[in-house]
Design a protein around this motif. Structure first.
Motif: not given
Length: 282
Positions: A245-247, A277-282
């Motif tokens: 959520t924060l990411l 994880r940020a790369l996957k979410l993006k």
């Protein structure tokens, strides 16, 4: 037979001397501060009446030059020009100069002009309140006065909510109730301390929740100068869902690396793991 007189004090070297003064009890002035005040050529102060009272206590008389919130560049330039040939002391009405007052501009300009600057340690209300409160003091943030307007006060407290340190503010008696109410709303569950009249006859430091303190001071209206302290947030392990959520929120305005770093600071989670994880979410 002529009476013997004490020899005149040796003059100080020209420059700027930052001198901490008592925050209530005049007996707290240090011997070194008294010596510098005795040997200086002039004193720059917030309120000449307040500083004159301290000088009378010490049996001294010195030229007093007004330097307060309303001082401008021309005032600073004149002071700095005087410091090239004279020893000029800077004091605040109480405590250590530059702590929540405009003295930093004078020090900054003096240093830029090559004027020697010396600072004498001494009384400080934020540090004294911190030691009395029993709140964690391995990390603390001094944030000056909370804003007077409700909206601005709420914004500042919300901005500081994630800081993992004890928060230290100056506050006035008439605004204490509103500040305690805002802390209870924005920072629920935090331990709070109110330290007031420090070093004076009715000194007190009271701790509890924001609502408990608000109730007490509603029944016992406070007086005097106040230091308001708020304990740090409790350590909580962030879940994977919380981190995601924060990411997602951070990725709306930041690069993946920046978002990962911000969430790592807020949660204590591993930055490299968050970056992946940020790369996957993006």
């Amino acid at each position: 037979m002529s009476e013997e007189c004490d020899p005149p004090p040796e003059p100080l070297n020209a420059g700027l001397y930052i001198v901490a003064t008592p925050i209530g009890n005049l007996g707290d002035v240090t011997r070194r501060a008294a010596d510098v005040l005795r040997r200086c050529d002039a004193i720059a102060c917030e309120d000449t009446r307040v500083t004159a009272k301290l000088l009378r206590h010490l049996g001294l008389s010195k030229p007093l030059w007004r330097y307060d919130d309303h001082a401008g560049e021309k005032d600073r330039a004149r002071l700095i020009d005087s410091m090239r040939e004279r020893a000029v002391v800077l004091v605040s009405d109480a405590g250590t100069p530059l702590v929540s007052d405009p003295g930093y501009r004078l020090v900054r300009d003096a240093r830029a002009a090559g004027v020697p600057v010396t600072s004498l340690p001494g009384p400080s209300a934020p540090v004294m309140a911190l030691t009395l409160s029993g709140l964690p003091n391995d990390r603390f943030l001094f944030a000056g006065f909370l804003p007077a307007k409700d909206k601005a006060r709420h914004e500042v407290l919300a901005e500081l909510a994630g800081v993992r340190a004890t928060l230290v503010f100056f506050e006035t008696a008439p605004r204490l109730a509103k500040s305690l109410a805002a802390i209870g709303e924005i920072l629920p569950g935090r331990e709070v301390a109110v330290a007031r009249e420090l070093t004076k006859l009715y000194e007190e430091c009271r701790t509890g929740s924001a609502s408990e303190l608000a109730e007490h001071y509603e029944a016992n209206p406070p007086r005097g100068e106040i230091v308001l302290l708020v304990g740090p947030p409790e350590e909580q392990a962030a879940s994977a869902e919380d981190a995601d959520t924060l990411l997602r929120e951070a990725l709306q305005t930041q690069k993946a690396s920046q978002a990962a770093a911000a969430v790592a600071r807020a949660t204590g989670l591993d930055r490299k793991t968050l970056y992946a994880r940020a790369l996957k979410l993006k």
